[in-house]
Design an enzyme around this catalytic site. Structure first.
Site, mmCIF file in Angstrom:
data_model
loop_
_atom_site.group_PDB
_atom_site.id
_atom_site.type_symbol
_atom_site.label_atom_id
_atom_site.label_comp_id
_atom_site.label_asym_id
_atom_site.label_seq_id
_atom_site.Cartn_x
_atom_site.Cartn_y
_atom_site.Cartn_z
ATOM 1 N N LYS A 116 9.142 12.488 9.456
ATOM 2 C CA LYS A 116 8.591 11.162 9.155
ATOM 3 C C LYS A 116 9.079 10.096 10.138
ATOM 4 O O LYS A 116 8.385 9.086 10.335
ATOM 5 C CB LYS A 116 8.927 10.767 7.708
ATOM 6 C CG LYS A 116 8.436 11.774 6.659
ATOM 7 C CD LYS A 116 6.956 12.101 6.783
ATOM 8 C CE LYS A 116 6.571 13.339 5.993
ATOM 9 N NZ LYS A 116 5.186 13.794 6.253
ATOM 10 N N LYS A 201 11.655 -1.966 4.931
ATOM 11 C CA LYS A 201 11.497 -3.012 3.926
ATOM 12 C C LYS A 201 10.800 -2.373 2.726
ATOM 13 O O LYS A 201 9.814 -1.665 2.890
ATOM 14 C CB LYS A 201 10.613 -4.129 4.503
ATOM 15 C CG LYS A 201 10.267 -5.225 3.527
ATOM 16 C CD LYS A 201 11.389 -6.211 3.424
ATOM 17 C CE LYS A 201 11.160 -7.219 2.306
ATOM 18 N NZ LYS A 201 12.369 -8.065 2.125
ATOM 19 N N TYR A 202 11.337 -2.588 1.525
ATOM 20 C CA TYR A 202 10.685 -2.048 0.330
ATOM 21 C C TYR A 202 9.567 -2.989 -0.101
ATOM 22 O O TYR A 202 9.819 -4.167 -0.383
ATOM 23 C CB TYR A 202 11.708 -1.876 -0.802
ATOM 24 C CG TYR A 202 11.093 -1.351 -2.092
ATOM 25 C CD1 TYR A 202 10.545 -0.079 -2.148
ATOM 26 C CD2 TYR A 202 11.051 -2.155 -3.238
ATOM 27 C CE1 TYR A 202 9.967 0.401 -3.310
ATOM 28 C CE2 TYR A 202 10.480 -1.677 -4.413
ATOM 29 C CZ TYR A 202 9.939 -0.400 -4.445
ATOM 30 O OH TYR A 202 9.372 0.075 -5.592
ATOM 31 N N LYS A 237 -1.332 11.984 -7.437
ATOM 32 C CA LYS A 237 -2.520 11.152 -7.562
ATOM 33 C C LYS A 237 -3.348 11.641 -8.748
ATOM 34 O O LYS A 237 -3.393 12.841 -9.024
ATOM 35 C CB LYS A 237 -3.349 11.233 -6.285
ATOM 36 C CG LYS A 237 -2.635 10.624 -5.081
ATOM 37 C CD LYS A 237 -3.317 10.987 -3.785
ATOM 38 C CE LYS A 237 -2.512 10.470 -2.605
ATOM 39 N NZ LYS A 237 -2.989 11.063 -1.330
ATOM 40 N N GLU A 287 2.891 7.484 6.539
ATOM 41 C CA GLU A 287 2.946 8.924 6.816
ATOM 42 C C GLU A 287 1.571 9.424 7.244
ATOM 43 O O GLU A 287 0.563 8.793 6.958
ATOM 44 C CB GLU A 287 3.328 9.706 5.537
ATOM 45 C CG GLU A 287 4.745 9.461 5.075
ATOM 46 C CD GLU A 287 5.024 10.084 3.706
ATOM 47 O OE1 GLU A 287 4.315 11.017 3.299
ATOM 48 O OE2 GLU A 287 5.975 9.614 3.062
ATOM 49 N N ASN A 289 -0.844 13.039 6.965
ATOM 50 C CA ASN A 289 -1.034 14.403 6.461
ATOM 51 C C ASN A 289 -1.937 15.151 7.430
ATOM 52 O O ASN A 289 -2.976 14.633 7.832
ATOM 53 C CB ASN A 289 -1.674 14.387 5.079
ATOM 54 C CG ASN A 289 -0.835 13.593 4.094
ATOM 55 O OD1 ASN A 289 0.388 13.686 4.097
ATOM 56 N ND2 ASN A 289 -1.477 12.776 3.286
ATOM 57 N N ARG A 291 -3.610 18.026 6.988
ATOM 58 C CA ARG A 291 -4.377 19.052 6.279
ATOM 59 C C ARG A 291 -5.638 18.426 5.670
ATOM 60 O O ARG A 291 -5.774 17.210 5.650
ATOM 61 C CB ARG A 291 -3.517 19.597 5.129
ATOM 62 C CG ARG A 291 -3.086 18.452 4.213
ATOM 63 C CD ARG A 291 -2.469 18.877 2.903
ATOM 64 N NE ARG A 291 -2.405 17.752 1.988
ATOM 65 C CZ ARG A 291 -1.433 16.868 1.925
ATOM 66 N NH1 ARG A 291 -0.396 16.967 2.743
ATOM 67 N NH2 ARG A 291 -1.480 15.867 1.057
ATOM 68 N N VAL A 294 -6.887 16.952 -1.208
ATOM 69 C CA VAL A 294 -7.551 17.129 -2.503
ATOM 70 C C VAL A 294 -8.747 16.183 -2.629
ATOM 71 O O VAL A 294 -9.836 16.584 -3.056
ATOM 72 C CB VAL A 294 -6.551 16.864 -3.668
ATOM 73 C CG1 VAL A 294 -7.267 16.913 -5.018
ATOM 74 C CG2 VAL A 294 -5.394 17.840 -3.637
ATOM 75 N N ARG A 337 -8.970 13.607 -11.088
ATOM 76 C CA ARG A 337 -8.326 14.922 -11.065
ATOM 77 C C ARG A 337 -8.170 15.403 -12.497
ATOM 78 O O ARG A 337 -7.475 14.771 -13.308
ATOM 79 C CB ARG A 337 -6.949 14.841 -10.404
ATOM 80 C CG ARG A 337 -7.038 14.501 -8.944
ATOM 81 C CD ARG A 337 -5.724 14.801 -8.268
ATOM 82 N NE ARG A 337 -5.713 14.296 -6.911
ATOM 83 C CZ ARG A 337 -4.783 14.602 -6.016
ATOM 84 N NH1 ARG A 337 -3.773 15.399 -6.363
ATOM 85 N NH2 ARG A 337 -4.837 14.112 -4.796
HETATM 86 C C1 MV4 Z 1 7.203 2.986 0.191
HETATM 87 C C2 MV4 Z 1 7.055 2.169 -0.955
HETATM 88 C C3 MV4 Z 1 7.397 0.835 -0.828
HETATM 89 N N1 MV4 Z 1 7.872 0.351 0.324
HETATM 90 N N2 MV4 Z 1 7.670 2.453 1.342
HETATM 91 C C4 MV4 Z 1 6.203 7.088 -1.970
HETATM 92 C C5 MV4 Z 1 5.488 8.284 -1.449
HETATM 93 C C6 MV4 Z 1 5.698 8.247 0.010
HETATM 94 N N3 MV4 Z 1 4.538 8.769 0.651
HETATM 95 C C7 MV4 Z 1 5.976 6.831 0.352
HETATM 96 N N4 MV4 Z 1 6.196 6.171 -0.904
HETATM 97 C C8 MV4 Z 1 6.448 4.847 -0.958
HETATM 98 N N5 MV4 Z 1 6.898 4.270 0.182
HETATM 99 C C9 MV4 Z 1 7.998 1.162 1.397
HETATM 100 N N6 MV4 Z 1 8.488 0.663 2.529
HETATM 101 C C10 MV4 Z 1 6.564 2.732 -2.107
HETATM 102 C C11 MV4 Z 1 6.258 4.092 -2.137
HETATM 103 C C12 MV4 Z 1 5.720 4.598 -3.354
HETATM 104 C C13 MV4 Z 1 4.403 5.062 -3.413
HETATM 105 C C14 MV4 Z 1 3.567 5.073 -2.307
HETATM 106 C C15 MV4 Z 1 2.290 5.535 -2.373
HETATM 107 C C16 MV4 Z 1 1.784 5.979 -3.589
HETATM 108 C C17 MV4 Z 1 2.569 5.979 -4.700
HETATM 109 C C18 MV4 Z 1 3.893 5.529 -4.634
HETATM 110 C C19 MV4 Z 1 4.687 5.526 -5.771
HETATM 111 C C20 MV4 Z 1 5.975 5.079 -5.700
HETATM 112 C C21 MV4 Z 1 6.503 4.625 -4.492
#
Ligand code: MV4
Length: 445
Positions: A116, A201-202, A237, A287, A289, A291, A294, A337
């Site tokens: 990643k 950053k969150y 999902k 990210e 994917n 592939r 679904v 789904r």
């Molecule tokens: C995050 C986020 C908030 N901020 N990144 C969770 C799955 C992974 N693919 C990345 N994810 C997240 N990354 C930042 N910087 C929140 C999530 C996340 C999330 C993202 C997509 C779909 C569902 C989710 C459920 C919880 C957290």
């Protein structure tokens, strides 16, 4: 062209791939575990090979058994579907070493996107926006603390080997950070054999929006618009839509073309999905994917493009048969789904399907491997059917969805159909008012 394709998967996606092969005149080989001897994908294939016992490790993840099955049946290609071996770069490399075509991208691209940190760096270098954070891995706690201050709390610590929601820790303030960082590294080392982590950053309340791409071996890459996959629970999902209700046609077109250009520059070949978080009118890459996914059918419904067919064709070294300007979007599509799970507790429900009636009529598509009397084994993912609805606009799509859900009968196992009926009647969902936390909140307790 591929002449005979081995499908290294089971359930509805194996059936979906079989159907694309039949349309293309490609012979098919199914592989199956002992638990799937009577499964639909086995029945519909030209030939089948039992590759091991019920446990996935011993069958659908059994690389020597799968490659041997391809060799003894004279298959010239392997399609991994999704899950199982679909994003295993070593598997794709071994398939090639045996002189077979892997229906998927090059091993280097699978490996690159599997890391990643490397994925994010690559996509940023190609000019796409990413979530603000560290420039690559953070290896030292003092530097990490300083960086976290610069990024601003809350900060997310993510594992390079993670993805799909695995290996993440939130630090809400400086006081939390050291523990979150150490825990994230330790857990990443244990789970992924790779303790490299990075900071972001969150984002508190984003939507999850992903763009579908497809590219051939000659540098032609197109985007097929986006899907909104915000309605999820525990990183699974549950409901997906194309388009998202939040992007304008102009934004989609210009952003989509930037993505396609980046994919072409990367030399990527095959189908792929770039995942973004959407907050305050902005998309940030998280990210990719490598592939088929679904939820690909909703994109098929709004574009009229058979994505699995095109995936097989580009793997066969054919040129992409359409350009970006040929892609015309029409209407709205939703996928529900249907998992074999209790709609309130989400406890998986295995057993025999005692009755089965499939909905139909305008705008209704069901991708499934179910039939009356079939078994739903307890060993695999609980996804047993996908209800895909298409209509001229979102409102009509929701009306058709309610109609189809009421018509659908699956007896003998619990399913998520009652949950989907609730969602299709929920005022916030009808208004397009949701983010990645909506379903968790709705279904908690
Ligand atoms: C995050 C986020 C908030 N901020 N990144 C969770 C799955 C992974 N693919 C990345 N994810 C997240 N990354 C930042 N910087 C929140 C999530 C996340 C999330 C993202 C997509 C779909 C569902 C989710 C459920 C919880 C957290």
């Amino acid at each position: 062209m591929i002449k005979k394709l081995l499908i290294a998967n089971r359930g509805e996606i194996a059936v979906r791939i079989l159907r694309a092969c039949k349309d293309l005149g490609i012979e098919t080989v199914a592989v199956h575990s002992t638990a799937d001897a009577d499964a639909m994908h086995v029945r519909l294939a030209d030939e089948s090979v039992c590759i091991g016992p019920a446990q996935p490790r011993e069958s659908y993840l059994n690389v020597p058994a799968i490659i041997s099955a391809a060799c003894i049946t004279g298959a010239d290609a392997i399609h991994p579907g999704f899950g199982f071996l679909s994003e295993n770069s070593t598997f794709s490399y071994m398939v090639k070493e045996h002189g077979l075509t892997f229906v998927g991208p090059e091993a280097e691209h699978i490996a690159m996107m599997g890391d990643k940190i490397m994925a994010k760096k690559t996509v940023a270098r190609l000019g796409l926006p990413t979530v603000p954070g560290s420039d690559g891995a953070v290896t030292n706690i003092d530097k990490a603390l300083k960086l976290a201050d610069e990024i601003g709390y809350p900060v997310l610590i993510k594992a390079a080997g993670g993805g799909g929601g695995r290996g993440m820790k939130v630090a809400r303030s400086k006081a939390d950070f050291v523990e979150a960082y150490e825990t994230a590294r330790r857990e990443a080392g244990i789970s992924f054999g790779n303790d490299r982590v990075y900071l972001e950053k969150y984002l508190e309340n984003p939507r999850h929006i992903e763009f579908q791409v497809i590219a051939d071996k000659y540098g032609n890459a197109v985007h097929l618009g986006e899907r909104d996959c915000s309605l999820q629970r525990r990183n699974q999902k549950v409901w997906e839509e194309a388009f998202s209700t939040v992007l304008t046609p102009e934004f989609r077109d210009s952003f989509g073309r930037k993505i396609a250009k980046a994919i072409s520059e990367l030399g990527y070949q095959g189908v792929g999905t770039l995942e973004f978080l959407y907050e305050n009118g902005q998309l940030y890459f998280i990210e990719m994917n490598t592939r088929i996914q679904v939820e690909h059918p909703i994109t098929e419904m709004i574009t009229g493009i058979d994505i699995v067919r095109e995936q097989i064709l580009v793997a066969s070294e054919e040129k992409l048969s359409f350009t970006q300007d040929d892609v015309k979007f029409r209407g709205h599509a939703i996928e529900c789904r249907i998992n074999a799970e209790n709609a309130e507790t989400f406890i998986p429900s295995a057993g025999t399907v005692t009755s089965y009636h499939c909905p139909g009529g305008p705008g209704v598509r069901v991708d499934s491997a179910l039939y009356e009397g079939c078994k739903v084994p307890p060993y695999y993912d609980s996804l047993i059917a996908k209800l895909i609805i298409h209509a001229n606009d979102r409102e009509q799509c929701l009306a058709r969805l309610r109609r189809a859900l009421r018509e659908y009968v699956i007896g003998g196992v619990d399913t998520l159909i009652p949950l989907h009926l609730k969602l299709a009647n929920n005022p916030d969902i009808i208004a397009g008012n949701f983010n990645i936390h909506f379903l968790e909140k709705l279904t908690e307790n």
